[in-house]
Design a protein around this motif. Sequence first.
Motif, PDB file in Angstrom:
ATOM      1  N   PHE A  57      -6.070   5.110   5.857  1.00 35.69           N
ATOM      2  CA  PHE A  57      -5.727   3.956   6.696  1.00 35.69           C
ATOM      3  C   PHE A  57      -6.945   3.379   7.419  1.00 35.69           C
ATOM      4  CE2 PHE A  57      -2.061   6.820   6.485  1.00 35.69           C
ATOM      5  CZ  PHE A  57      -1.147   5.979   5.877  1.00 35.69           C
ATOM      6  N   GLN A  82      -2.512  11.156  -1.078  1.00 34.49           N
ATOM      7  CA  GLN A  82      -3.261  10.057  -0.458  1.00 34.49           C
ATOM      8  C   GLN A  82      -4.730  10.075  -0.877  1.00 34.49           C
ATOM      9  OE1 GLN A  82      -1.783  10.923   3.691  1.00 34.49           O
ATOM     10  NE2 GLN A  82      -1.498   8.714   3.693  1.00 34.49           N
ATOM     11  N   ILE A  93      -8.753   9.712   5.200  1.00 40.59           N
ATOM     12  CA  ILE A  93      -8.575   8.546   6.088  1.00 40.59           C
ATOM     13  C   ILE A  93      -8.194   7.300   5.278  1.00 40.59           C
ATOM     14  CG2 ILE A  93      -9.978   9.326   8.033  1.00 40.59           C
ATOM     15  CD1 ILE A  93     -12.366   7.879   6.820  1.00 40.59           C
ATOM     16  N   SER A 109      -8.639   0.159  12.113  1.00 43.47           N
ATOM     17  CA  SER A 109      -7.796   0.927  11.199  1.00 43.47           C
ATOM     18  C   SER A 109      -6.422   0.270  11.132  1.00 43.47           C
ATOM     19  CB  SER A 109      -7.672   2.379  11.664  1.00 43.47           C
ATOM     20  OG  SER A 109      -7.092   2.432  12.956  1.00 43.47           O
ATOM     21  N   CYS A 110      -5.629   0.659  10.149  1.00 41.34           N
ATOM     22  CA  CYS A 110      -4.348   0.000   9.874  1.00 41.34           C
ATOM     23  C   CYS A 110      -3.364   0.179  11.030  1.00 41.34           C
ATOM     24  CB  CYS A 110      -3.758   0.569   8.591  1.00 41.34           C
ATOM     25  SG  CYS A 110      -2.162  -0.140   8.151  1.00 41.34           S
ATOM     26  N   GLU A 169      -0.166   2.470  10.408  1.00 38.87           N
ATOM     27  CA  GLU A 169      -0.413   3.840   9.956  1.00 38.87           C
ATOM     28  C   GLU A 169       0.768   4.758  10.229  1.00 38.87           C
ATOM     29  OE1 GLU A 169      -3.592   7.506  10.755  1.00 38.87           O
ATOM     30  OE2 GLU A 169      -4.120   5.450  11.316  1.00 38.87           O
ATOM     31  N   ASN A 170       1.336   4.704  11.427  1.00 40.06           N
ATOM     32  CA  ASN A 170       2.454   5.590  11.767  1.00 40.06           C
ATOM     33  C   ASN A 170       3.687   5.303  10.927  1.00 40.06           C
ATOM     34  OD1 ASN A 170       1.217   7.210  13.705  1.00 40.06           O
ATOM     35  ND2 ASN A 170       1.636   5.772  15.363  1.00 40.06           N
ATOM     36  N   LYS A 199       2.926   6.738   7.380  1.00 37.60           N
ATOM     37  CA  LYS A 199       2.975   8.206   7.381  1.00 37.60           C
ATOM     38  C   LYS A 199       4.415   8.706   7.424  1.00 37.60           C
ATOM     39  CE  LYS A 199      -1.509   9.407   9.418  1.00 37.60           C
ATOM     40  NZ  LYS A 199      -2.197   9.958  10.612  1.00 37.60           N
ATOM     41  N   THR A 251       0.825  -1.213   0.000  1.00 37.16           N
ATOM     42  CA  THR A 251       0.000   0.000   0.000  1.00 37.16           C
ATOM     43  C   THR A 251       0.860   1.265   0.000  1.00 37.16           C
ATOM     44  OG1 THR A 251      -0.166  -0.130   2.409  1.00 37.16           O
ATOM     45  CG2 THR A 251      -1.965  -1.092   1.137  1.00 37.16           C
ATOM     46  N   THR A 252       1.943   1.275   0.790  1.00 36.08           N
ATOM     47  CA  THR A 252       2.796   2.458   0.842  1.00 36.08           C
ATOM     48  C   THR A 252       3.541   2.657  -0.471  1.00 36.08           C
ATOM     49  OG1 THR A 252       3.082   2.141   3.224  1.00 36.08           O
ATOM     50  CG2 THR A 252       4.637   3.599   2.128  1.00 36.08           C
TER      51      THR A 252
END
Length: 499
Positions: A437, A368, A435, A443-444, A447-448, A451, A312-313
């Motif tokens: 994530f 995003q 949003i 939620s994912c 996420e951190n 990001k 995904t990233t």
Amino acid sequence: MIFVLLLTTFLAVLIIRQYQKARKLPPGPVSLPLIGNIHQLVYHIWNEKGVVPAFDLFRKKYGDVFTIWLGPIPHVSICNYETSQEVFVKNGNKYKDRFLPPVYLHVSNNLGLFTANGPVCAEMRKFTLLAFRNMGVGRDLMEQRILDELNTRCAEIDADAVNGKTIVHTTEFFDLTVGSVINSLLVGKRFEAEDKDDFLEIKRLMAEAADLFTMFDLVVPVWFLKSFFPSRFERVVAIFEKALNYLSREALARYEKLKTGEYSVNAEDPQDFVEAYLAKMEQERLRDSDTPYTMECLKFVIGDLWLAGQDTTSTTLVAGFNHLVKNPEIVRKCREEILRITENGSRPLQLKDRAESHYLNATIAEIQRHASILNVNFWRLVHEPTTVQGHPVDSGSVICAQLGALHVNDDLFKNPDKFYPERFIENEQLLSQIIPFGIGKRSCVGENIAKSELYLMIGNLILRYDIKPHGSEPSTEDKLPYSAGKTPDKSVKLEFVKL
């Protein structure tokens, strides 16, 4: 005559029952017994040229909360931020279980993070978030991992430069860079030049597993696959297990050494996720407790984290640079801001700079919003009758924040097709309404990490290179608009010119 009468009566009963069920749900297109809205959904996806435009059409016609019946199961879609916040954050305990494909549950035996529900899943999520925090995710330790990896890849770009210019296949560049970061975090090993074949094998297995699964495989019961498509069922299970075994082989090898005493864990300062997990396993073993911390569970957790943390990233970064090279004025504004913050580039951009980099933050948010990886978000189960935006939602339904449609909601984002970071400068509240994530208790968990990677990689690449199209400009269209996930143009090659 009697047969016709019986058939007519039977159909009338089905239609009346369907109407009565639909009355207990938010509005949506008129559904038919057994098949629901599948015929209409297929038509609108084809007519509107994609899943997201079709959902956006339903939103405009029926409101920000609408119901689509996929066969006999009603699916409630939420396409605005406030209602998503109300449902999945303020009342998140009601919707913490995912609607999981039967074959996923069969393979995972309800273990792992994303393809599981219940107390084991909740425990793994809690442990993963704690382990990541202890390893410095969101802090300097994680920042250094990302910058070290980026520096290594940039050194390779510079070594291949001719007259200061390198032609870069961005998909390969970001796949390897992000993959190395997540692999380092999970098993303590980054991908060196000699390990590229290992990385490519992981990517091949994950891609094969993703390509194999169709909507058919995801919705039909396991007994149906076993009975009528046994060879396909065996193939689905085999590729799934092969991919997971390959991803977790380092963890399994370390566990064997732990049992023989060749390896010991540092519970106080684990260097990677596997070490933290093995330390927890040892702690649970000494307590002689009935524990969910098993090697079988670890295998699925690693698979979930690798898939979510890498693909995904990397896909977002590829999509982002496809947009950036088409908008050099936006890149120029980002670079001017970054140069000011980093004292004319005398140091790399760091996470501490986020508070000052308003335009870069807006640009990443716009990336995003456009990348918005999921055309169709993961559904949650409704276990008890509830109300959403004044509409009754019966138990047995499924519900989700439909992120793809939310991110093109023109009530929130004017001219949503336009790549326009300034919208987040003009209205800072919009930043919280991106949003990608997910939202709420499912939620994912990465996420951190994601990001941090997006900020550091986009910012520092803009700082170091003038990035231009190699040949014609890349397409920014979704290459798979009819699938569950978005895919940008991954064939793109760009010119990286060192500044």
